[in-house]
Design a protein around this motif. Structure first.
Motif: not given
Length: 228
Positions: A104, A111-115, A150
């Motif tokens: 991410w 991107g969205a955290p931890y993706t 994701d």
């Protein structure tokens, strides 16, 4: 057991004599243990058992023999890096799905955290639904628990390229005119035709002659004041 040296007593049973006969030929029985444990030299029919011994997570009997050998050969290395982006990439490459993992914080915008996203480049034939499902299974088996997939981006690459060619042509250039008057530079004199239609062609022609005369004689009559 005629002609075979044995230590069995004369009252040995038939079973004992059969075992002794089998043991007598044991030295001539091939035992290719090194070949069996080598993914490259292991017989094809024993590859599933070797994959079980190597704890291979993803296995498909429809794979080619070359793919099966590659998956087993890379099993230990993939296990060492399991849970990392490199481990996911190695696992996908082992099953014939070369990909690139982008976390991410490597995306633009973030991107969205931890993706993370997986970018796969395919040949012009693309991927089947079964291959996409396999890709997702491998990713979920080898990613870490914290991260979440994701999406999958697929790029189709073609091996075709431009083909240079040349054509020789021969001909004659012809210029067609509709009879419209033109200036010396070749531009159509439609403005004079319109002016002539409005004011009369004789008047327009006289005005053009007068303007040409003025322009021709202007340099000779032009006088620059001495005080400038």
């Amino acid at each position: 057991m005629t002609g075979t040296v044995t230590l069995l007593p004369s009252n040995a049973s038939a079973l004992e004599r059969a075992v002794a006969a089998a043991d007598a030929r044991i030295s001539t029985t091939p035992t290719p243990l090194r070949d069996v444990w080598n993914p490259i030299t292991c017989p094809a029919n024993l590859l599933p058992w070797l994959a079980f011994a190597y704890a291979v997570d993803e296995w498909d009997e429809t794979w080619t023999t070359e793919t099966k050998r590659q998956v087993i050969s890379q099993a230990l290395e993939v296990k060492r890096t399991k849970g990392t982006p490199g481990g996911v990439q190695s696992a996908l490459a082992a099953v014939g799905l070369p990909a690139r993992v982008q976390e991410w914080f490597q995306q633009a915008p973030f991107g969205a955290p931890y993706t993370f996203r997986v970018h796969v480049e395919a040949e012009q034939v693309g991927f089947s639904a079964a291959q996409i499902a396999q890709l997702r299974r491998v990713v979920h088996q080898y990613k870490n628990t914290r991260s979440h997939l994701d999406g999958v981006d697929i790029t189709v690459r073609t091996t075709g390229g431009p083909r240079p060619a040349s054509v020789a042509l021969a001909g004659v250039e012809a210029r067609v005119s509709d009879g419209t008057p033109t200036y010396e530079d070749g531009l159509s004199a439609l403005d004079f035709l319109v002016d002539g239609a409005v004011n009369g062609y004789a008047t327009t022609a006289d005005a053009a002659d007068q303007m040409q005369t003025i322009l021709r004689e202007m340099p000779a009559k032009l006088t620059i004041p001495s005080d400038l």
